[in-house]
Design a protein around this motif. Sequence first.
Motif, PDB file in Angstrom:
ATOM      1  N   ASP A  28       0.844  -1.187   0.000  1.00 22.06           N
ATOM      2  CA  ASP A  28       0.000   0.000   0.000  1.00 22.06           C
ATOM      3  C   ASP A  28       0.881   1.238   0.000  1.00 22.06           C
ATOM      4  OD1 ASP A  28      -2.205   1.542   0.023  1.00 22.06           O
ATOM      5  OD2 ASP A  28      -3.026   0.762   1.897  1.00 22.06           O
ATOM      6  N   HIS A  29       1.306   1.669  -1.198  1.00 21.10           N
ATOM      7  CA  HIS A  29       2.199   2.809  -1.320  1.00 21.10           C
ATOM      8  C   HIS A  29       1.522   4.118  -0.899  1.00 21.10           C
ATOM      9  CE1 HIS A  29       5.134   0.413  -3.420  1.00 21.10           C
ATOM     10  NE2 HIS A  29       4.200   0.004  -4.247  1.00 21.10           N
ATOM     11  N   HIS A  30       0.220   4.189  -0.949  1.00 23.84           N
ATOM     12  CA  HIS A  30      -0.483   5.443  -0.732  1.00 23.84           C
ATOM     13  C   HIS A  30      -1.297   5.420   0.559  1.00 23.84           C
ATOM     14  CE1 HIS A  30       0.758   6.075  -4.810  1.00 23.84           C
ATOM     15  NE2 HIS A  30       0.050   5.056  -5.208  1.00 23.84           N
ATOM     16  N   ALA A  31      -0.916   4.557   1.491  1.00 25.07           N
ATOM     17  CA  ALA A  31      -1.707   4.393   2.706  1.00 25.07           C
ATOM     18  C   ALA A  31      -1.720   5.649   3.567  1.00 25.07           C
ATOM     19  CB  ALA A  31      -1.175   3.218   3.516  1.00 25.07           C
ATOM     20  N   ASP A  32      -0.625   6.394   3.560  1.00 29.38           N
ATOM     21  CA  ASP A  32      -0.513   7.522   4.466  1.00 29.38           C
ATOM     22  C   ASP A  32      -0.727   8.858   3.766  1.00 29.38           C
ATOM     23  OD1 ASP A  32       0.290   5.359   5.891  1.00 29.38           O
ATOM     24  OD2 ASP A  32       2.184   6.171   6.554  1.00 29.38           O
ATOM     25  N   TRP A  33      -1.395   8.866   2.652  1.00 31.17           N
ATOM     26  CA  TRP A  33      -1.593  10.108   1.917  1.00 31.17           C
ATOM     27  C   TRP A  33      -2.501  11.042   2.703  1.00 31.17           C
ATOM     28  CZ3 TRP A  33      -1.769  10.517  -3.984  1.00 31.17           C
ATOM     29  CH2 TRP A  33      -0.640   9.921  -4.528  1.00 31.17           C
ATOM     30  N   SER A  34      -2.018  12.238   2.898  1.00 31.12           N
ATOM     31  CA  SER A  34      -2.816  13.250   3.575  1.00 31.12           C
ATOM     32  C   SER A  34      -3.645  14.005   2.533  1.00 31.12           C
ATOM     33  CB  SER A  34      -1.894  14.224   4.306  1.00 31.12           C
ATOM     34  OG  SER A  34      -1.143  14.973   3.363  1.00 31.12           O
ATOM     35  N   ALA A  35      -4.495  14.873   3.007  1.00 25.89           N
ATOM     36  CA  ALA A  35      -5.278  15.706   2.099  1.00 25.89           C
ATOM     37  C   ALA A  35      -4.355  16.592   1.261  1.00 25.89           C
ATOM     38  CB  ALA A  35      -6.272  16.556   2.878  1.00 25.89           C
ATOM     39  N   VAL A  68     -13.373   6.611  -1.693  1.00 29.33           N
ATOM     40  CA  VAL A  68     -14.444   5.847  -1.043  1.00 29.33           C
ATOM     41  C   VAL A  68     -14.340   4.376  -1.428  1.00 29.33           C
ATOM     42  CG1 VAL A  68     -16.952   5.479  -1.018  1.00 29.33           C
ATOM     43  CG2 VAL A  68     -16.038   7.794  -0.820  1.00 29.33           C
ATOM     44  N   LEU A  69     -14.148   4.116  -2.719  1.00 32.36           N
ATOM     45  CA  LEU A  69     -14.024   2.736  -3.188  1.00 32.36           C
ATOM     46  C   LEU A  69     -12.836   2.045  -2.535  1.00 32.36           C
ATOM     47  CD1 LEU A  69     -14.786   0.414  -5.113  1.00 32.36           C
ATOM     48  CD2 LEU A  69     -13.332   1.494  -6.830  1.00 32.36           C
ATOM     49  N   LYS A  74     -10.689  -1.886   1.115  1.00 31.74           N
ATOM     50  CA  LYS A  74      -9.696  -2.163   2.147  1.00 31.74           C
ATOM     51  C   LYS A  74     -10.374  -2.664   3.415  1.00 31.74           C
ATOM     52  CE  LYS A  74      -5.986   0.041   4.715  1.00 31.74           C
ATOM     53  NZ  LYS A  74      -5.300   1.280   5.008  1.00 31.74           N
ATOM     54  N   GLY A  75     -11.518  -2.107   3.726  1.00 33.39           N
ATOM     55  CA  GLY A  75     -12.226  -2.508   4.927  1.00 33.39           C
ATOM     56  C   GLY A  75     -11.614  -1.925   6.174  1.00 33.39           C
ATOM     57  N   THR A  76     -11.819  -2.594   7.273  1.00 36.65           N
ATOM     58  CA  THR A  76     -11.337  -2.084   8.553  1.00 36.65           C
ATOM     59  C   THR A  76      -9.920  -2.526   8.870  1.00 36.65           C
ATOM     60  OG1 THR A  76     -12.299  -3.971   9.694  1.00 36.65           O
ATOM     61  CG2 THR A  76     -13.658  -1.985   9.513  1.00 36.65           C
ATOM     62  N   ASP A 103     -16.280 -12.246  -1.189  1.00 33.71           N
ATOM     63  CA  ASP A 103     -17.617 -11.651  -1.212  1.00 33.71           C
ATOM     64  C   ASP A 103     -17.610 -10.227  -0.661  1.00 33.71           C
ATOM     65  OD1 ASP A 103     -18.630 -13.970  -2.317  1.00 33.71           O
ATOM     66  OD2 ASP A 103     -19.427 -14.743  -0.414  1.00 33.71           O
ATOM     67  N   GLU A 104     -16.849  -9.988   0.405  1.00 29.43           N
ATOM     68  CA  GLU A 104     -16.767  -8.640   0.988  1.00 29.43           C
ATOM     69  C   GLU A 104     -16.165  -7.651  -0.004  1.00 29.43           C
ATOM     70  OE1 GLU A 104     -14.454  -9.140   4.521  1.00 29.43           O
ATOM     71  OE2 GLU A 104     -16.073 -10.121   5.620  1.00 29.43           O
ATOM     72  N   LYS A 105     -15.060  -8.055  -0.637  1.00 32.72           N
ATOM     73  CA  LYS A 105     -14.393  -7.165  -1.586  1.00 32.72           C
ATOM     74  C   LYS A 105     -15.263  -6.935  -2.818  1.00 32.72           C
ATOM     75  CE  LYS A 105     -10.822  -7.275   1.097  1.00 32.72           C
ATOM     76  NZ  LYS A 105     -10.646  -6.273   2.114  1.00 32.72           N
ATOM     77  N   THR A 106     -15.906  -7.987  -3.293  1.00 35.19           N
ATOM     78  CA  THR A 106     -16.770  -7.882  -4.466  1.00 35.19           C
ATOM     79  C   THR A 106     -17.977  -7.010  -4.169  1.00 35.19           C
ATOM     80  OG1 THR A 106     -16.068 -10.078  -5.179  1.00 35.19           O
ATOM     81  CG2 THR A 106     -18.068  -9.207  -6.176  1.00 35.19           C
ATOM     82  N   SER A 107     -18.544  -7.155  -2.979  1.00 38.29           N
ATOM     83  CA  SER A 107     -19.693  -6.341  -2.585  1.00 38.29           C
ATOM     84  C   SER A 107     -19.327  -4.857  -2.561  1.00 38.29           C
ATOM     85  CB  SER A 107     -20.192  -6.791  -1.212  1.00 38.29           C
ATOM     86  OG  SER A 107     -21.221  -5.946  -0.765  1.00 38.29           O
ATOM     87  N   ALA A 108     -18.162  -4.541  -2.010  1.00 38.93           N
ATOM     88  CA  ALA A 108     -17.717  -3.141  -1.975  1.00 38.93           C
ATOM     89  C   ALA A 108     -17.535  -2.605  -3.387  1.00 38.93           C
ATOM     90  CB  ALA A 108     -16.417  -3.020  -1.186  1.00 38.93           C
ATOM     91  N   LEU A 109     -16.971  -3.416  -4.255  1.00 38.52           N
ATOM     92  CA  LEU A 109     -16.760  -2.998  -5.641  1.00 38.52           C
ATOM     93  C   LEU A 109     -18.089  -2.801  -6.364  1.00 38.52           C
ATOM     94  CD1 LEU A 109     -14.580  -2.420  -7.727  1.00 38.52           C
ATOM     95  CD2 LEU A 109     -14.621  -4.827  -8.347  1.00 38.52           C
ATOM     96  N   GLN A 110     -19.027  -3.709  -6.147  1.00 40.11           N
ATOM     97  CA  GLN A 110     -20.335  -3.571  -6.788  1.00 40.11           C
ATOM     98  C   GLN A 110     -21.110  -2.377  -6.245  1.00 40.11           C
ATOM     99  OE1 GLN A 110     -21.948  -7.480  -6.059  1.00 40.11           O
ATOM    100  NE2 GLN A 110     -21.394  -8.183  -8.111  1.00 40.11           N
ATOM    101  N   GLN A 111     -20.950  -2.084  -4.969  1.00 39.88           N
ATOM    102  CA  GLN A 111     -21.657  -0.965  -4.356  1.00 39.88           C
ATOM    103  C   GLN A 111     -21.108   0.375  -4.833  1.00 39.88           C
ATOM    104  OE1 GLN A 111     -21.655  -1.077  -0.062  1.00 39.88           O
ATOM    105  NE2 GLN A 111     -21.972   1.121   0.074  1.00 39.88           N
ATOM    106  N   ASP A 112     -19.783   0.506  -4.858  1.00 35.23           N
ATOM    107  CA  ASP A 112     -19.161   1.797  -5.174  1.00 35.23           C
ATOM    108  C   ASP A 112     -18.752   1.946  -6.632  1.00 35.23           C
ATOM    109  OD1 ASP A 112     -19.378   2.492  -2.484  1.00 35.23           O
ATOM    110  OD2 ASP A 112     -17.431   1.606  -2.001  1.00 35.23           O
TER     111      ASP A 112
END
Length: 148
Positions: A28-35, A68-69, A74-76, A103-112
């Motif tokens: 995760d190269h961009h995990a700590d990206w600030s605003a 958001v996606l 990524k989840g919690t 299923d969790e990852k696919t659901s997030a992708l389908q939702q967003d």
Amino acid sequence: MKNWLRTTLVTLFGFSLLSGLLAGCSRDHHADWSADDVAKVRDRIAGKMDLDAAQTQKLDALIAQLQVLRSDIKGTSNDPRAGFATLITGDTFDRNGAQKLLDEKTSALQQDGPQVITALADFYDSLNPDQQRKLRQKLERHKSWFGH
């Protein structure tokens, strides 16, 4: 070569390849990206593509939808490898756990996903033909895995 030996070697090779791919893709190269970091990237893109204010707003909307996606996929978990690691802690591969993770990852992708597609389409459609050409050329130059 004996059938059991070939099966074992193929299985070990397949597992090595799968774990290597998952480890490589989960970095995760961009995990700590600030605003501020996101704003700098947005400004760099806007500058290189000569975006006007309306196009920059559409780019902002696209970036927001992608964030958001990404967070929903990524989840919690703070460790992207942790979910996979739990699948191989026992004597057998946890097939049900793997299916649940998928299923969790696919659901997030389908939702967003539809919102991301809409934001991307709105941004691309707002570009003039010269800007679209620049974008296509940029993508053509970096068509390997994420430009690496």
